[in-house]
Design a protein around this motif. Sequence first.
Motif, PDB file in Angstrom:
ATOM      1  N   GLY B 305       0.816  -1.105  -0.103  1.00  0.00           N
ATOM      2  CA  GLY B 305      -0.023   0.042  -0.009  1.00  0.00           C
ATOM      3  C   GLY B 305       0.729   1.131   0.217  1.00  0.00           C
ATOM      4  N   PRO B 306       1.861   1.476   0.949  1.00  0.00           N
ATOM      5  CA  PRO B 306       2.590   2.626   1.036  1.00  0.00           C
ATOM      6  C   PRO B 306       3.421   2.953  -0.271  1.00  0.00           C
ATOM      7  CG  PRO B 306       2.524   1.358   3.126  1.00  0.00           C
ATOM      8  CD  PRO B 306       1.890   0.552   2.263  1.00  0.00           C
ATOM      9  N   ALA B 309       1.284   3.769  -3.185  1.00  0.00           N
ATOM     10  CA  ALA B 309       1.039   4.943  -2.992  1.00  0.00           C
ATOM     11  C   ALA B 309       2.205   6.152  -3.506  1.00  0.00           C
ATOM     12  CB  ALA B 309       0.568   5.460  -1.701  1.00  0.00           C
ATOM     13  N   ALA B 312       2.096   6.094  -7.260  1.00  0.00           N
ATOM     14  CA  ALA B 312       1.058   6.893  -7.735  1.00  0.00           C
ATOM     15  C   ALA B 312       1.394   8.424  -7.634  1.00  0.00           C
ATOM     16  CB  ALA B 312      -0.156   6.599  -7.029  1.00  0.00           C
ATOM     17  N   ALA B 313       1.687   8.685  -6.615  1.00  0.00           N
ATOM     18  CA  ALA B 313       2.172  10.234  -6.415  1.00  0.00           C
ATOM     19  C   ALA B 313       3.204  10.639  -7.327  1.00  0.00           C
ATOM     20  CB  ALA B 313       2.863  10.639  -5.024  1.00  0.00           C
TER      21      ALA B 313
END
Lengths: 429, 429
Positions: B305-306, B309, B312-313
């Motif tokens: 998840g992290p 993310a 994605a950023a």
Amino acid sequence: MTQKTWRLGVAGLGTVGSGLLQFLSERPDFAPAGGKAVITGVSARSKSRPRPVDISGYAWFDDAVQLALSPETDVFVELVGGSDGPAKAAVEAALKAGKPVVTANKALIAEHGAELAALAEAAGVPLLFEAAVMGGTPAVKMLREAMVGDDVASVAGILNGTCNYILSEMEASGRSFADVLGDAQRMGYAEADPTMDVGGFDAAHKVSILAALAFGCAPTFAAAEIEGISQIELLDIKLAKDLGYRIRLIASADRSEEGVAVRVHPSLVPLGHPLAETRGALNALFIEGRRIGRIFIQGPGAGSGPTAAAVAADIADVMTGASRPVFQAPAGKLRPFVAVAPTRRVGKAYLRLLVRDQAGVIAAVSETLAECGVSIDSFLQKPVEDAGGVPIVLTTHATAESVLTDAINRIEKLPAVLERPRLLRIARI
Amino acid sequence: MTQKTWRLGVAGLGTVGSGLLQFLSERPDFAPAGGKAVITGVSARSKSRPRPVDISGYAWFDDAVQLALSPETDVFVELVGGSDGPAKAAVEAALKAGKPVVTANKALIAEHGAELAALAEAAGVPLLFEAAVMGGTPAVKMLREAMVGDDVASVAGILNGTCNYILSEMEASGRSFADVLGDAQRMGYAEADPTMDVGGFDAAHKVSILAALAFGCAPTFAAAEIEGISQIELLDIKLAKDLGYRIRLIASADRSEEGVAVRVHPSLVPLGHPLAETRGALNALFIEGRRIGRIFIQGPGAGSGPTAAAVAADIADVMTGASRPVFQAPAGKLRPFVAVAPTRRVGKAYLRLLVRDQAGVIAAVSETLAECGVSIDSFLQKPVEDAGGVPIVLTTHATAESVLTDAINRIEKLPAVLERPRLLRIARI
């Protein structure tokens, strides 16, 4: 990477403005995205006031709006401050003229952020305000850019260095709020009128901005629940410590299905917790994301060097040509701010009572709390320190704020209770 | 804000790749800079391997280079890993074809970052790698973007979650390195071949990247001084604690007039220090800037998840159209990496000796240290735990590494000393 020169018009030559001039004079090679930043014009209230930097090489403007509109200004840097007046007028003028704006003005963004974002996005220019929150510590960039791949659930932290300095100093020196504030004012750590800081308004401005970045709602300072630190007594600091807590001014924003709650409260934080261990003028923030989990960031929240560095980083961002929404979503798509009523808050609490030294008082208080449905977590009675009464303090299990208020109203009326009980929240962090 | 659709080609469908697919399926509205991100093609070692996400809707490529070059790929996302081989070939192919690249590959960037940056900048496209360091915690963005208005002097932190988990677990459970590592492997927290993690190489890749971002030098993994945690004994963890320290694998990069020192060492950190209190798989980093002062950031350093993310950023950053150097300066202007020789390090040290239980040993050791010019700060002798000898431990005042090595060589030869003294550095943080 463009090689162009970006001509800056800098309005406001106080701590931050002078720091920026100083930085650019020390770093004439500052060209972080290929382009070069050069100050061409400046504006401030007084041209002749003594300053740590020489401004004779820049064009002087009496009026910030004229500086914003000057054909020599490519990027307008607003360091005047204030939610209205010349700062707002000049920022609006710059954006309408299609010029990127960099500002350190938290009040302006917290109170007029959505309308300014609409102007910026209509003109296709950035409106950046890293220095408005946590000074040199990049909270804005983290929320606006690094957390876009996540859904942020909450932010909570220490956003006002003056309050944190006062609370730290009260604890360390055993002096009263008024004494420590007076010293801080004499040393220039606190303003002559300290209301913005100690009243919690400065922290509320900042956390309103963070809420907008985190949740994609319009920044809505008017919806913040605000309580400052001027009522904090040394006795509360000592009693809290006996119970294993330290008092901190905590600014938080939480999103739930009901809406958004933006709050600034003096709060009890467990000793050893990073926010309890954040001392002096430092700022600190927890960001909780659904995917990323918890990120903690701590650093200087004010000061000429750090804040000017944040402004310089924003100027660098302008040079990159990046185009993204001012907040989490384009201004037209920002969700309206739906505030959760303060009475809906559920949390643990600290209640401090002053009672007559007589039999049956504790029984009466406990009974009243039980009748209201408030469950006691811990209880502490300290020896009498003066003739004015006996302080007793208790902490509760999680309780709705409306229930607590009801209990406090009833306890206040008990015959042996000498004053309205003092309520402090225990931080949910 | 452009409204275009960005078509992603994702190579590598392990933990991070699957996490990214999951994220984009949960957030079909992901359009952080106006544009929309849509995965069109994927590539991995095995098409048929069971995965937590459905890949049937994407074009399949056996070869990552073909995916990078596909006309359906606007942005190439490299999550294959490895400093050479298909990852490098595909990233090079994408950059040469003028396509933005997002990668989580720390080995690739640490070992070939400067040449890849040159390719990216020649093509005028971004090469982003937020997920390569500290997973979901945006250390790269902080250094590359937020600190450009400052001069960074040093970074130091915990960059490998597996090592921090093992050290935390050894302390908590009182079990040996080998036992805890074995459990971690069975639970999937550590790789079958744990060398990259426990040998310190992973942390060294990461801190090499941070050094390049902080100091504007070419990332130079080969220059890193690296020591892992596999030699850490439970006894050291206990003795360090008795002395007021906790052992952490500290990765640091310091700039001085002599050059840059990039180091990964198990180090003693004072109890209560934020890095000592960073437990389990968390990562944490201090950044020290001349103007801003110290910023601390802590968060999850790995996990699907992290890390997804963070990827994605980066994809969001690509969409903004921002143009800035890959590292602190354009590739052609990166300073050559001038390494400071390890022997030049000056710092406090912890020395653990195993000696015969006989009179005069401590005198002999103290005398040898004095002869070498090493000044003792504290001294601790513990009761004999087994027949193998008596452990004694001492800490020194700040001493040059070359002097320490000389002292250790001489102490090792003393008749009553049973094994080469164990050296651990005391962190300068």
